[in-house]
Every structure is written in C-alpha cells, then in structure tokens.
Design a protein around this motif. Sequence first.
Motif, PDB file in Angstrom:
ATOM      1  N   LYS A 165       0.834  -1.210   0.000  1.00 48.95           N
ATOM      2  CA  LYS A 165       0.000   0.000   0.000  1.00 48.95           C
ATOM      3  C   LYS A 165       0.866   1.255   0.000  1.00 48.95           C
ATOM      4  CE  LYS A 165      -3.986  -1.998   2.446  1.00 48.95           C
ATOM      5  NZ  LYS A 165      -4.756  -1.979   3.720  1.00 48.95           N
ATOM      6  N   ALA A 166       1.885   1.257   0.839  1.00 47.10           N
ATOM      7  CA  ALA A 166       2.739   2.435   0.956  1.00 47.10           C
ATOM      8  C   ALA A 166       3.525   2.691  -0.328  1.00 47.10           C
ATOM      9  CB  ALA A 166       3.692   2.266   2.134  1.00 47.10           C
ATOM     10  N   TRP A 167       4.006   1.632  -0.942  1.00 48.05           N
ATOM     11  CA  TRP A 167       4.829   1.752  -2.151  1.00 48.05           C
ATOM     12  C   TRP A 167       3.997   1.799  -3.425  1.00 48.05           C
ATOM     13  CZ3 TRP A 167       8.709  -2.697  -0.611  1.00 48.05           C
ATOM     14  CH2 TRP A 167       9.527  -2.245   0.451  1.00 48.05           C
ATOM     15  N   LYS A 168       2.699   1.497  -3.317  1.00 47.96           N
ATOM     16  CA  LYS A 168       1.776   1.503  -4.460  1.00 47.96           C
ATOM     17  C   LYS A 168       2.261   0.570  -5.574  1.00 47.96           C
ATOM     18  CE  LYS A 168       0.207   6.179  -3.444  1.00 47.96           C
ATOM     19  NZ  LYS A 168       0.042   7.581  -3.918  1.00 47.96           N
ATOM     20  N   CYS A 169       2.601  -0.647  -5.163  1.00 47.68           N
ATOM     21  CA  CYS A 169       3.043  -1.657  -6.125  1.00 47.68           C
ATOM     22  C   CYS A 169       2.755  -3.026  -5.533  1.00 47.68           C
ATOM     23  CB  CYS A 169       4.543  -1.514  -6.416  1.00 47.68           C
ATOM     24  SG  CYS A 169       5.624  -1.925  -5.030  1.00 47.68           S
ATOM     25  N   THR A 170       3.092  -4.061  -6.262  1.00 48.46           N
ATOM     26  CA  THR A 170       3.008  -5.417  -5.733  1.00 48.46           C
ATOM     27  C   THR A 170       4.331  -5.757  -5.067  1.00 48.46           C
ATOM     28  OG1 THR A 170       1.382  -6.127  -7.378  1.00 48.46           O
ATOM     29  CG2 THR A 170       2.701  -7.849  -6.338  1.00 48.46           C
ATOM     30  N   VAL A 171       4.248  -6.383  -3.911  1.00 41.03           N
ATOM     31  CA  VAL A 171       5.428  -6.797  -3.159  1.00 41.03           C
ATOM     32  C   VAL A 171       5.390  -8.307  -2.987  1.00 41.03           C
ATOM     33  CG1 VAL A 171       6.715  -6.601  -0.987  1.00 41.03           C
ATOM     34  CG2 VAL A 171       5.538  -4.598  -1.930  1.00 41.03           C
ATOM     35  N   ALA A 172       6.495  -8.959  -3.303  1.00 41.96           N
ATOM     36  CA  ALA A 172       6.594 -10.410  -3.161  1.00 41.96           C
ATOM     37  C   ALA A 172       7.770 -10.746  -2.262  1.00 41.96           C
ATOM     38  CB  ALA A 172       6.770 -11.073  -4.528  1.00 41.96           C
ATOM     39  N   VAL A 173       7.498 -11.460  -1.199  1.00 42.72           N
ATOM     40  CA  VAL A 173       8.533 -11.971  -0.307  1.00 42.72           C
ATOM     41  C   VAL A 173       8.618 -13.468  -0.540  1.00 42.72           C
ATOM     42  CG1 VAL A 173       9.208 -12.374   2.081  1.00 42.72           C
ATOM     43  CG2 VAL A 173       8.216 -10.175   1.425  1.00 42.72           C
ATOM     44  N   THR A 174       9.762 -13.932  -0.988  1.00 41.94           N
ATOM     45  CA  THR A 174       9.902 -15.348  -1.291  1.00 41.94           C
ATOM     46  C   THR A 174      10.759 -16.033  -0.237  1.00 41.94           C
ATOM     47  OG1 THR A 174      11.725 -14.820  -2.810  1.00 41.94           O
ATOM     48  CG2 THR A 174       9.538 -15.096  -3.767  1.00 41.94           C
ATOM     49  N   GLY A 175      10.407 -17.293   0.018  1.00 45.98           N
ATOM     50  CA  GLY A 175      11.084 -18.090   1.031  1.00 45.98           C
ATOM     51  C   GLY A 175      10.400 -19.429   1.131  1.00 45.98           C
ATOM     52  N   ALA A 176      10.471 -20.069   2.292  1.00 45.39           N
ATOM     53  CA  ALA A 176       9.798 -21.352   2.478  1.00 45.39           C
ATOM     54  C   ALA A 176       8.300 -21.209   2.225  1.00 45.39           C
ATOM     55  CB  ALA A 176      10.059 -21.883   3.882  1.00 45.39           C
ATOM     56  N   ILE A 177       7.732 -20.095   2.670  1.00 44.97           N
ATOM     57  CA  ILE A 177       6.372 -19.685   2.313  1.00 44.97           C
ATOM     58  C   ILE A 177       6.502 -18.344   1.604  1.00 44.97           C
ATOM     59  CG2 ILE A 177       4.048 -19.135   3.101  1.00 44.97           C
ATOM     60  CD1 ILE A 177       4.674 -20.684   5.679  1.00 44.97           C
ATOM     61  N   ASP A 178       5.996 -18.239   0.392  1.00 45.89           N
ATOM     62  CA  ASP A 178       6.027 -16.990  -0.351  1.00 45.89           C
ATOM     63  C   ASP A 178       4.786 -16.173  -0.014  1.00 45.89           C
ATOM     64  OD1 ASP A 178       8.315 -17.954  -1.800  1.00 45.89           O
ATOM     65  OD2 ASP A 178       6.938 -19.082  -3.088  1.00 45.89           O
ATOM     66  N   ILE A 179       4.948 -14.866   0.097  1.00 47.72           N
ATOM     67  CA  ILE A 179       3.830 -13.960   0.337  1.00 47.72           C
ATOM     68  C   ILE A 179       3.828 -12.914  -0.774  1.00 47.72           C
ATOM     69  CG2 ILE A 179       2.771 -12.299   1.905  1.00 47.72           C
ATOM     70  CD1 ILE A 179       4.333 -13.679   4.188  1.00 47.72           C
ATOM     71  N   VAL A 180       2.679 -12.725  -1.415  1.00 49.18           N
ATOM     72  CA  VAL A 180       2.530 -11.740  -2.482  1.00 49.18           C
ATOM     73  C   VAL A 180       1.336 -10.861  -2.153  1.00 49.18           C
ATOM     74  CG1 VAL A 180       2.260 -11.353  -4.957  1.00 49.18           C
ATOM     75  CG2 VAL A 180       3.410 -13.419  -4.145  1.00 49.18           C
TER      76      VAL A 180
END
Length: 276
Positions: A165-180
């Motif tokens: 929301k703050a960056w006004k873009c999609t953020v993807a955190v990848t790892g054992a569980i990915d969060i997008v």
Amino acid sequence: MNTEGLGTCLDNVRKASPLVHCITNYVTVNDCANAVLAIGASPIMSDEPDDVEDITSICAGLDLNIGTLNHRSIDGMDHAAAKAASLGHAIVLDPVGAGASKLRTETAKHLLDTYHPQLVRGNMSEIRALGGASASTRGVDVSAADAATEENLSEAAAFVAGLAKAWKCTVAVTGAIDIVSDGKRTSAIRNGVSLMGRITGTGCMLSAMLPAFLAANDDVYVASVAGISMMGICGEKARSRMAGEDGTGSFRTYLIDALSNIQGKELVASAKVADL
C-alpha cells in the motif's frame, strides 16, 4: 485465488515472447538468461550507461537486481529505469542484500522511490530493510529471525500488505512460504523445496523471469503469483528427478529443464496458493 488464471499467464508469456532487459547479478547472469529463455521469453543483458537506454527501449520489461553493485551498474540502472518508466515498461526491483550494506540499502531505496517499479521481490530480510524495519542479515540470504513461518504468517502478510500500500506496487517476499500482496489482495504460496536455497541464483532467476510475466499480462498481482508459483513447482519437479549420486549441480540442470517443460495446465493443477 482461482488458479485457472495462473496457467493463462504462463501461456501468455510463451505467446508474446517478450524481450527482457536484465541488469543483474554477474554471479548468476548465465542462469538468469537461460531461465528467461526456458519460459519462452528472450533476455538481453547490459549495464553500460551509454547502452542501456537504447537496449531497454526495445524491450518490454526491466529487471533491476542489485546483487553485485558497482558505480557503473548503478548509473546504468538509473538510465535504464528512467527510460523504462517513461515508456510504461514493467520494472521489477530485486533488492539483493539490502540491509547488508549502506550502499545496497540506499541504492534499492533510490530505485524504489524514483522509478516506482510495479513489483518488488526479495527475501524477508531484504524487504524489511527496504521498508525501514529492523532486520537481521546474513548477506544475501534471509535470516531465520525474519523468515515467514506458519506461526507468524498472519503478521508477516500484514507487514507485506502494508508495504504494498505504501509503495503503491506489488510486493513479493519469497522463502519457504512466499507472500505476495498488492495491498488489496494477499496470497501465500507453498510451492518449492529447500534445495532451491542450496544453489546460487534461484531468486535472481525468478526476478529475471518476472518482467516477462508482467509484460505479457495485465494484472501485475496475478502475473506475479503465477511466476512465483511456477518457480516453486519447477523446484519440486527438479527435486523429484534426483536419484543416486545426483547433487546440487544436477538439481540446477533439472530446474532449467522443468522451466522449459512446464505447461499452463500443470501450473493450474500444482499451484499451492491460498488467499490471506
């Protein structure tokens, strides 16, 4: 999420075969190029400031990977990102090692704040550092203290959504569980195998492929989920082929094989995506 659309995203990449400009980590540049080719897109690598504006002008997407920074490559990223942004091209920022050094963190923040990439992808330590949160660092690897787990998943997802929301873009955190997350929609992806963390470049390869997904599809969030799910599934396929004395070298080869062979219907059937 309805995974039917994920297969369409991959099919669209192969139909459009977008050209992707990669300014990436020279440790992994060959694997990045081969990964982009494997999914049906085309890579071109250049970080020379006098070259990048022309190069990025003929491309559909730009990968900015800060893994092996130097002052020339930073200048090249500035020129390429400015041109890509002016043309409305898809930009993916991979803040490799953000938090490990002042130069990396400040360069990643500059690229984010100045050129507004459509997608930022990194591990949780990198994303926390880029977001101004305290983070542990193990160089370019995620710290165990920062990693998303089943136990802290709700908290981690809320953090990622807040940054989106703050960056006004999609953020993807990848790892054992990915969060997008795009700030409105958030998903957890549970594809992949731990062996992916034992070869260098799986994250860089993913960041190089993602501009092709964004360029070939209208919905940045869905395209990002598709590309990240695909990478995890291909890791699973590569691991399943290993036998006897196969090790990490074989796994690397099998991973590129899987990327070249995966089809949209297989992505739909195997993606482990849950809305959060």
